[in-house]
Design a protein around this motif. Sequence first.
Motif, short mmCIF file in Angstrom:
data_model
loop_
_atom_site.label_atom_id
_atom_site.label_comp_id
_atom_site.label_asym_id
_atom_site.label_seq_id
_atom_site.Cartn_x
_atom_site.Cartn_y
_atom_site.Cartn_z
N VAL A 1 0.84 -1.21 0.00
CA VAL A 1 0.00 0.00 0.00
C VAL A 1 0.87 1.26 0.00
N GLN B 1 -4.61 1.30 -5.13
CA GLN B 1 -4.21 1.46 -3.73
C GLN B 1 -5.42 1.39 -2.80
N LYS B 2 -6.51 2.04 -3.19
CA LYS B 2 -7.73 2.01 -2.38
C LYS B 2 -8.27 0.59 -2.27
N VAL C 1 -6.60 -2.31 -2.73
CA VAL C 1 -5.68 -3.17 -1.99
C VAL C 1 -5.77 -2.91 -0.49
N SER C 2 -5.94 -1.64 -0.11
CA SER C 2 -6.02 -1.30 1.31
C SER C 2 -7.27 -1.87 1.97
#
Length: 406
Positions: free
Chosen positions: A291, A314-315, A317-318
């Motif tokens: 991340v 990124q959003k 995966v987080s």
Amino acid sequence: MATAALAKASKEVIFEWEGKDRNGKVVRGEMRAGGESMVNASLRRQGILVNKVKKRRTSGGKSIKQKDIAIFTRQLATMMKAGVPLLQSFDIVARGSTNPRMTKLLNDIRGDVETGTSLSSAFRKHPLHFDALYCNLVEAGEAGGILEALLDRLAIYQEKTMAIKSKIKSALMYPVAVIIVAFVVLTVIMIFVIPAFEDVFKSFGGELPGPTLVVIALSKFFVAWWWAIFGLLGGGLYFFFESWKRSEKMQMTMDRILLKIPVFGDLINKSVIARWTRTLSTMFAAGVPLVEALDSVGGASGNAVYAQATEQIQKDVSTGSALTTSMTATGVFPTMVLQMAAIGEESGSLDHMLAKAAEFYEEEVDEMVKGLSSLMEPFIIVILGTLIGGIVVSMYLPIFKLGAVV
């Protein structure tokens, strides 16, 4: 105490000295000190008779380029691998630099490190030259005790990235140079050559052919309004590139267009994918969490479309999504990259598989650049031949007509 040490380090500069040793031999060198008196005292203790001491110039010089930072990273990595202490490595690189601005930058960083600041924190004070990716990797190297290995990996990353950019520039250089030369030639023809022909044609007294009248009318317009044409062209280009640089909406629009341009769009797309995969591979291999690594990957790709896609990845995966699933949802990555990422996730070798994908696309960019040179040359020659040849033929039509009458 720390404040006093910092103030002392900030006052120290490099002095160049010349003198004679105990045997009368002329010796020269450099020394970091707070003043000439300190240099003289230190040299006297070494048995050197000082003839000349002067402060080393650190102002002026060329601006610091990405190439300078890449060379510094490679040199620092090499010396640290050889066991040279960090501060001594900075001294050696600073002395070897031919750019005074680069020397000053390295001396400033060295001064910070000498007073107890971590290397990554010292780098973060100079964001114009060391981006977040660079600082994050150095920080990971310091935390894991593998700074030498991380600097080496960072040097390889910078060299690969610069090589791709250089190849893209070389592919664009030829058509841009030819277009500029063609514009200059057409300007000279319109302002100086065609008016001279017009004076000759007036003495004929006959009616001129249609193409000749069109070219003469264009020449008259150009001669009368050349200042406005150049002004609008120069001002338009300036405002276009400034808005491209400053407006996020403009960047997104232009980057989308660039990816869809015939021939060149494919080249740019492959170079962006190569940088994206290379960056993520480098950061993930350094132990940076996925991340956090994605924070730097989008900006390093150099394309707003991929930067926006990276933010979405990124959003996702987080919140627990798999990297491959998130990449697939963006719709911008080719199948091969997605498959390589999926294999890497399943086998626990994501950094290795992404590095392989980066190597593949770097080779693809190299091959496309080689092919573009041979492809663009005849294409440009045909366009220029049509433009300049059409003007020349239009100017000679009245002469051919006069010869037929005679």
